[in-house]
Enzyme design. Sequence first.
Site, PDB file in Angstrom:
ATOM      1  N   SER A 222     -10.103 -32.402 -24.625  1.00  0.00           N
ATOM      2  CA  SER A 222     -10.300 -33.296 -25.758  1.00  0.00           C
ATOM      3  C   SER A 222      -8.969 -33.579 -26.463  1.00  0.00           C
ATOM      4  CB  SER A 222     -11.359 -32.696 -26.693  1.00  0.00           C
ATOM      5  OG  SER A 222     -11.962 -33.690 -27.483  1.00  0.00           O
ATOM      6  N   ASP A 317     -18.977 -38.295 -19.657  1.00  0.00           N
ATOM      7  CA  ASP A 317     -18.403 -37.955 -20.962  1.00  0.00           C
ATOM      8  C   ASP A 317     -18.747 -39.079 -21.940  1.00  0.00           C
ATOM      9  OD1 ASP A 317     -16.806 -37.391 -23.169  1.00  0.00           O
ATOM     10  OD2 ASP A 317     -15.024 -36.921 -21.990  1.00  0.00           O
ATOM     11  N   HIS A 351     -18.718 -34.126 -21.736  1.00  0.00           N
ATOM     12  CA  HIS A 351     -17.413 -33.892 -22.372  1.00  0.00           C
ATOM     13  C   HIS A 351     -17.029 -32.408 -22.443  1.00  0.00           C
ATOM     14  CE1 HIS A 351     -13.960 -34.819 -24.885  1.00  0.00           C
ATOM     15  NE2 HIS A 351     -14.387 -33.982 -25.826  1.00  0.00           N
TER      16      HIS A 351
END
Length: 412
Positions: A222, A317, A351
């Site tokens: 991230s 994601d 994600h």
Amino acid sequence: VALTLRLLPSARCLFDEPVQVKVAGLRSRQVVTMRARSTDERGVVFNSSASYRADDSGEIELNRDASLCGSYVGVEPMGLLRSLKADALHTYFYKNRALEPFMVNFSVHEEEGRMLAEATNVRFLMGDGIRRVPVKEGNVQGVLFTPPGEGPFPAVLDLCTFMSEKRASLLANKGFVVLALPVFTEKPNLERMNLDDFEEAVQFLQNQPKVNNKGIGVISRSKGGDVALSLAAFVPGVEAVVWINGCSANVGIPLYYKGHQILSPLMFNFSKVIPTESGANMIKHAVENPLADENKSSIVPIERANSHFLFVASQEDLNWDSKGYLDDMVGRLKRHGKKNFESVIYPAAGHLLEPPYGPHCPSALHGMLRFPVVWGGEPRAHAVAEVHLWTKIQDFLKAHLGCNSAQTKSKL
């Protein structure tokens, strides 16, 4: 036969090790409910359950038998862990401190609910002999994990978006010296981010007595991903970077180095946030396009880097377009004649790719945006991806950070 619920090879294991759940002593073909229960660090209780039918000899093996109904259906040996869920929506299972193990209570019940047997799985984050030292030195605030033995060991900087010791401690069990360092502290400065602070962490690791003299590795997901890319592009000594579902550009906050702004921020357009039925928002389309002319000054110039890259992207994601960012970076490196990268794409994962065998989190409060967001991913495929990726990460880091083969892994 006495009714037993056994966890094999042992009820005590490391967080990233699977267990076999076996029940014996049931009636032939008896249908029972298997349950798992765990409480996270914030005191939130998570539960899962699945119905199974015993075989002719009154036995159930989760490695072999299919769940008939419940939190999951079909053969999934670690399904009870993967499907642990809180009563409230958008709840992430917090297991970020390494000193306390992840405790899971397994139980088997008659269909009416009466408990027949139970066993507790103690899943440690730190193997025997691992040293855990909180670090506060200059601008470096994190936690250092060191394996037992003389070394020298390869060193890894674990850039967690918010402080978590989980991945760092589990990597230390595999023979790495690991510094867990949050990108955002309790009170983050959202006006500017200084790459110098992260460079200080790289140097801190290189100066550890048990660390080998190869460059260090960086692991990130991230927002940590673009910080890791920036370290590789601008700071000496970064040998290997694991980039998991990150961005190819500097997200959200201007990045400074040696007193000058080196990358402008790629911003969000909140009018493109899409609400979903569950009450969580889908923010995938809200991130501006890094390839648009006005955003090019936010793109991290990874073509400058001499590091080795492992790019990992999940196609489901829903936080942002990780796969698109990966394609852009791979294309750019190829145009520059670079071969210092490999990539892994998981078609159905979301994600939040984490070390394996934790509860799957479909949606949770976003750390920066302060509203719940969907992370994406088909839960079972996501769990399979986590198992595959965990081995891949270790192999990649060992290949590029120089490991002496005599190193021992920390067991319990």
